[in-house]
Design a protein around this motif. Structure first.
Motif, PDB file in Angstrom:
ATOM      1  N   PHE A  20      57.022  49.059  28.420  1.00 44.31           N
ATOM      2  CA  PHE A  20      56.312  50.302  29.443  1.00 44.31           C
ATOM      3  C   PHE A  20      55.001  51.283  28.589  1.00 44.31           C
ATOM      4  N   LEU A  21      56.187  51.516  27.669  1.00 44.02           N
ATOM      5  CA  LEU A  21      55.949  52.205  26.208  1.00 44.02           C
ATOM      6  C   LEU A  21      54.952  51.839  25.676  1.00 44.02           C
ATOM      7  N   LEU A  22      55.695  50.178  24.860  1.00 43.68           N
ATOM      8  CA  LEU A  22      55.570  50.450  23.239  1.00 43.68           C
ATOM      9  C   LEU A  22      54.035  49.283  24.146  1.00 43.68           C
ATOM     10  N   THR A  23      53.859  49.047  24.939  1.00 43.76           N
ATOM     11  CA  THR A  23      52.634  48.057  25.995  1.00 43.76           C
ATOM     12  C   THR A  23      51.486  49.053  25.864  1.00 43.76           C
ATOM     13  N   LYS A  24      51.692  50.575  26.368  1.00 45.20           N
ATOM     14  CA  LYS A  24      50.910  51.510  26.900  1.00 45.20           C
ATOM     15  C   LYS A  24      49.648  50.510  27.761  1.00 45.20           C
ATOM     16  N   ARG A  25      50.300  49.920  28.730  1.00 44.75           N
ATOM     17  CA  ARG A  25      49.950  50.248  29.647  1.00 44.75           C
ATOM     18  C   ARG A  25      49.134  50.906  31.306  1.00 44.75           C
ATOM     19  N   LYS A  26      48.207  50.655  31.825  1.00 41.35           N
ATOM     20  CA  LYS A  26      48.157  51.603  32.748  1.00 41.35           C
ATOM     21  C   LYS A  26      49.107  51.843  33.552  1.00 41.35           C
ATOM     22  N   LEU A  27      49.613  53.437  34.068  1.00 45.23           N
ATOM     23  CA  LEU A  27      50.615  53.210  34.972  1.00 45.23           C
ATOM     24  C   LEU A  27      49.679  53.250  35.996  1.00 45.23           C
ATOM     25  N   VAL A  28      50.669  52.461  37.519  1.00 44.17           N
ATOM     26  CA  VAL A  28      51.277  51.844  38.800  1.00 44.17           C
ATOM     27  C   VAL A  28      51.081  53.487  39.208  1.00 44.17           C
ATOM     28  N   PHE A  29      50.653  53.830  40.347  1.00 40.97           N
ATOM     29  CA  PHE A  29      51.263  55.151  41.565  1.00 40.97           C
ATOM     30  C   PHE A  29      49.924  54.444  42.613  1.00 40.97           C
ATOM     31  N   ASN A  30      51.044  53.940  43.947  1.00 38.53           N
ATOM     32  CA  ASN A  30      49.933  53.099  44.549  1.00 38.53           C
ATOM     33  C   ASN A  30      49.927  53.651  45.929  1.00 38.53           C
ATOM     34  N   LYS A  31      49.633  53.744  46.877  1.00 38.38           N
ATOM     35  CA  LYS A  31      49.557  54.844  49.036  1.00 38.38           C
ATOM     36  C   LYS A  31      50.662  53.941  49.231  1.00 38.38           C
ATOM     37  N   PHE A  32      51.959  52.204  48.963  1.00 38.45           N
ATOM     38  CA  PHE A  32      53.250  52.910  49.000  1.00 38.45           C
ATOM     39  C   PHE A  32      53.871  53.623  48.736  1.00 38.45           C
ATOM     40  N   LEU A  33      53.776  54.372  47.396  1.00 39.37           N
ATOM     41  CA  LEU A  33      54.968  54.864  46.785  1.00 39.37           C
ATOM     42  C   LEU A  33      54.609  56.140  46.813  1.00 39.37           C
ATOM     43  N   LEU A  34      53.126  56.777  47.278  1.00 40.26           N
ATOM     44  CA  LEU A  34      53.109  57.792  47.801  1.00 40.26           C
ATOM     45  C   LEU A  34      53.995  57.854  49.538  1.00 40.26           C
ATOM     46  N   SER A  35      53.534  56.776  50.362  1.00 41.80           N
ATOM     47  CA  SER A  35      53.608  57.191  51.757  1.00 41.80           C
ATOM     48  C   SER A  35      55.847  57.058  51.394  1.00 41.80           C
ATOM     49  N   TYR A  36      56.170  56.777  50.903  1.00 45.09           N
ATOM     50  CA  TYR A  36      57.611  56.389  50.504  1.00 45.09           C
ATOM     51  C   TYR A  36      58.215  57.723  50.106  1.00 45.09           C
ATOM     52  N   LEU A  37      56.910  58.507  48.853  1.00 44.28           N
ATOM     53  CA  LEU A  37      57.680  59.415  48.049  1.00 44.28           C
ATOM     54  C   LEU A  37      57.783  60.476  49.746  1.00 44.28           C
ATOM     55  N   ILE A  38      56.867  60.500  50.472  1.00 42.11           N
ATOM     56  CA  ILE A  38      56.723  61.376  51.662  1.00 42.11           C
ATOM     57  C   ILE A  38      58.047  61.482  52.490  1.00 42.11           C
ATOM     58  N   PHE A  39      58.433  59.869  53.142  1.00 44.33           N
ATOM     59  CA  PHE A  39      60.342  59.563  53.770  1.00 44.33           C
ATOM     60  C   PHE A  39      61.199  60.172  52.551  1.00 44.33           C
ATOM     61  N   ILE A  40      61.052  60.291  51.638  1.00 43.12           N
ATOM     62  CA  ILE A  40      62.075  61.061  51.111  1.00 43.12           C
ATOM     63  C   ILE A  40      62.666  62.235  51.203  1.00 43.12           C
ATOM     64  N   PHE A  41      60.643  63.167  51.068  1.00 45.28           N
ATOM     65  CA  PHE A  41      60.539  64.636  50.837  1.00 45.28           C
ATOM     66  C   PHE A  41      61.458  64.999  52.234  1.00 45.28           C
ATOM     67  N   ILE A  42      60.975  64.255  53.284  1.00 53.97           N
ATOM     68  CA  ILE A  42      61.222  64.314  54.826  1.00 53.97           C
ATOM     69  C   ILE A  42      62.928  64.445  54.791  1.00 53.97           C
ATOM     70  N   SER A  43      63.579  63.372  54.208  1.00 56.33           N
ATOM     71  CA  SER A  43      65.003  63.061  54.118  1.00 56.33           C
ATOM     72  C   SER A  43      65.364  64.600  53.790  1.00 56.33           C
ATOM     73  N   LEU A  44      64.661  64.870  53.027  1.00 51.31           N
ATOM     74  CA  LEU A  44      65.391  65.877  51.928  1.00 51.31           C
ATOM     75  C   LEU A  44      65.539  66.833  52.355  1.00 51.31           C
ATOM     76  N   ILE A  45      64.336  67.268  53.251  1.00 54.35           N
ATOM     77  CA  ILE A  45      64.259  68.646  53.882  1.00 54.35           C
ATOM     78  C   ILE A  45      65.475  68.372  55.336  1.00 54.35           C
ATOM     79  N   SER A  46      65.377  66.943  55.489  1.00 52.47           N
ATOM     80  CA  SER A  46      66.399  67.194  56.609  1.00 52.47           C
ATOM     81  C   SER A  46      68.054  67.434  56.199  1.00 52.47           C
ATOM     82  N   ALA A  47      68.167  67.389  54.892  1.00 47.00           N
ATOM     83  CA  ALA A  47      69.368  67.456  54.971  1.00 47.00           C
ATOM     84  C   ALA A  47      69.889  69.420  54.430  1.00 47.00           C
ATOM     85  N   PHE A  48      68.894  69.889  54.190  1.00 47.20           N
ATOM     86  CA  PHE A  48      69.183  71.426  54.708  1.00 47.20           C
ATOM     87  C   PHE A  48      69.714  71.641  55.838  1.00 47.20           C
ATOM     88  N   TYR A  49      69.437  71.150  57.260  1.00 47.89           N
ATOM     89  CA  TYR A  49      69.488  71.368  58.484  1.00 47.89           C
ATOM     90  C   TYR A  49      70.772  70.731  58.347  1.00 47.89           C
TER      91      TYR A  49
END
Length: 402
Positions: free
Chosen positions: A49-78
């Motif tokens: 990826f670095l050698l070819t200098k392509r455009k980074l892809v970060f789509n709606k699926f990755l964002l929604s999955y990251l939200i799920f991880i964030f909620i899971s992380l919060i749950s770890a504190f309690y």
């Protein structure tokens, strides 16, 4: 170093990674092999990826999955046990990195086709290994020594569905029909009811969903669906090997579902686990008890130290209503784009194959845990690319015609 020189190496590593998830990821003592291959794959992809200098892809699926991880992380504190919850969050983060990596590597329809073939042939190789190492004199579920037999069955199911796609789309019968037959044979040997239901429903859904068939084709699809069901149930109930392994289990499931009850312990235990989980969820519906912490609640009431065997309950108890909805939001985001592709008749068989896998996994959430499963996670990530990749392929074909 140019992209064209690194892609073959990455493709080989990608195949070995997919194969490793079939062979090594089901047992704790061998999972590290799959993880090492994953790290090598990730390194190669990002170097390319670095050698070819392509455009980074970060789509709606990755964002929604990251939200799920964030909620899971919060749950770890309690959580009841923070270490268990944090370990699970670490697993989800590693899955995210892997999905993010593949989403940025699979940038052409050809690469997507290769990846699907990697799933097919990994499943086939694993099937041959199971057949070669099994004792057919024993009428027991095959594959226990390799890991969870239900997980094995579901992996064979994914391979079968994409194999079915290539049969319909590319008409390569000589390669894919023997492969599909072997995969179905092993699914029956595992005795996994979920896997059999998974494959049958997917085949029927894919057949009935194809718009290009017309009325005559639709009737053929309905007839084909009936034939698939009849052949499957005839084999399950009339071939002694299959009946003793999965036929009896299917009878117990149907008896339970239709209210007659069953003496099969696993069904009754899991039904009780679901009821207990629902009661615990109602006590803490918003925040839950911490991801992967159902097992502690269940142990406290005299049960085994295990998960709930129900993805809905596991998430509701672990992360509450917000974690539950954030996880299934990832599915809805992907399904929306897949339906968009199918409505535009862009490679609709491929779109319907992914729709079948994802939607039936949601349906089977009542009987399996998969929020941390590598295979469905990867397919959700790749499914989020289908619309853009197939549209790009369609545009190229139209340009050639013009």
């Amino acid at each position: 170093m140019k992209k064209i020189k690194t892609n073959p190496i990455i493709n080989i590593m990608l195949f070995f990674y997919i194969l490793s998830t079939y062979i090594f990821s089901l047992k704790t003592e061998t999972t590290f092999i799959s993880n090492i291959i994953a790290l090598l794959l990730i390194g190669l992809v990002w170097m390319n990826f670095l050698l070819t200098k392509r455009k980074l892809v970060f789509n709606k699926f990755l964002l929604s999955y990251l939200i799920f991880i964030f909620i899971s992380l919060i749950s770890a504190f309690y959580a009841i046990d923070q270490n268990t919850a944090l370990t699970k969050v670490k697993t989800l983060l590693l899955l995210f990195v892997l999905m993010f990596t593949l989403i940025n590597y699979i940038d052409t329809y050809k690469k997507l086709q290769k990846l699907l073939n990697y799933f097919i042939f990994s499943g086939f190789i694993f099937s041959i290994y199971i057949i070669a190492t099994s004792d057919f004199s024993q009428m027991t579920r095959f594959g226990y020594e390799l890991g969870n037999v239900n997980a094995i069955g579901m992996m064979m199911g994914i391979s079968s569905i994409f194999c079915f796609y290539f049969i319909l789309e590319e008409k390569k019968y000589f390669i894919y029909i023997p492969t599909l037959s072997t995969l179905i044979f092993v699914i029956l040997l595992t005795g996994s009811r979920k896997s059999l239901i998974f494959v049958l429903l997917a085949f029927i859904l894919i057949l009935l969903s194809q718009r290009k068939l017309g009325l005559k084709g639709k009737l053929k699809a309905v007839f084909g669906s009936i034939v698939i069901i009849l052949i499957s149930f005839y084999s399950v109930y009339n071939v002694p090997l299959f009946y003793n392994i999965i036929g009896v289990r299917m009878e117990n499931l149907l008896s339970f579902l239709f209210g007659d009850g069953t003496n099969e312990g696993s069904i009754n235990i899991r039904a009780n686990m679901i009821q207990l989980g629902w009661d615990w969820f109602k006590e803490r519906p918003v925040i839950g008890y911490g991801i992967d912490n159902y097992r502690y609640l269940y142990r406290n009431v005299g049960g085994d130290f295990t998960y709930s065997h129900n993805n809905f309950i596991e998430l509701l108890v672990g992360t509450g209503i917000f974690g539950f909805f954030s996880f299934y939001l990832t599915h809805l985001v992907v399904l929306k784009d897949l339906f968009k592709a199918s409505r535009n008749n862009i490679k609709d068989t491929l779109s319907h194959s992914f729709i079948a896998v994802i939607s039936i996994y949601i349906l089977l959430s009542v009987g399996l845990i998969y929020y941390d499963d590598k295979h469905i996670s990867l397919l959700l990530g790749i499914g989020s690319l289908v619309y853009n990749l197939t549209k790009s392929e369609e545009d190229k074909n139209n340009e050639r015609i013009e």
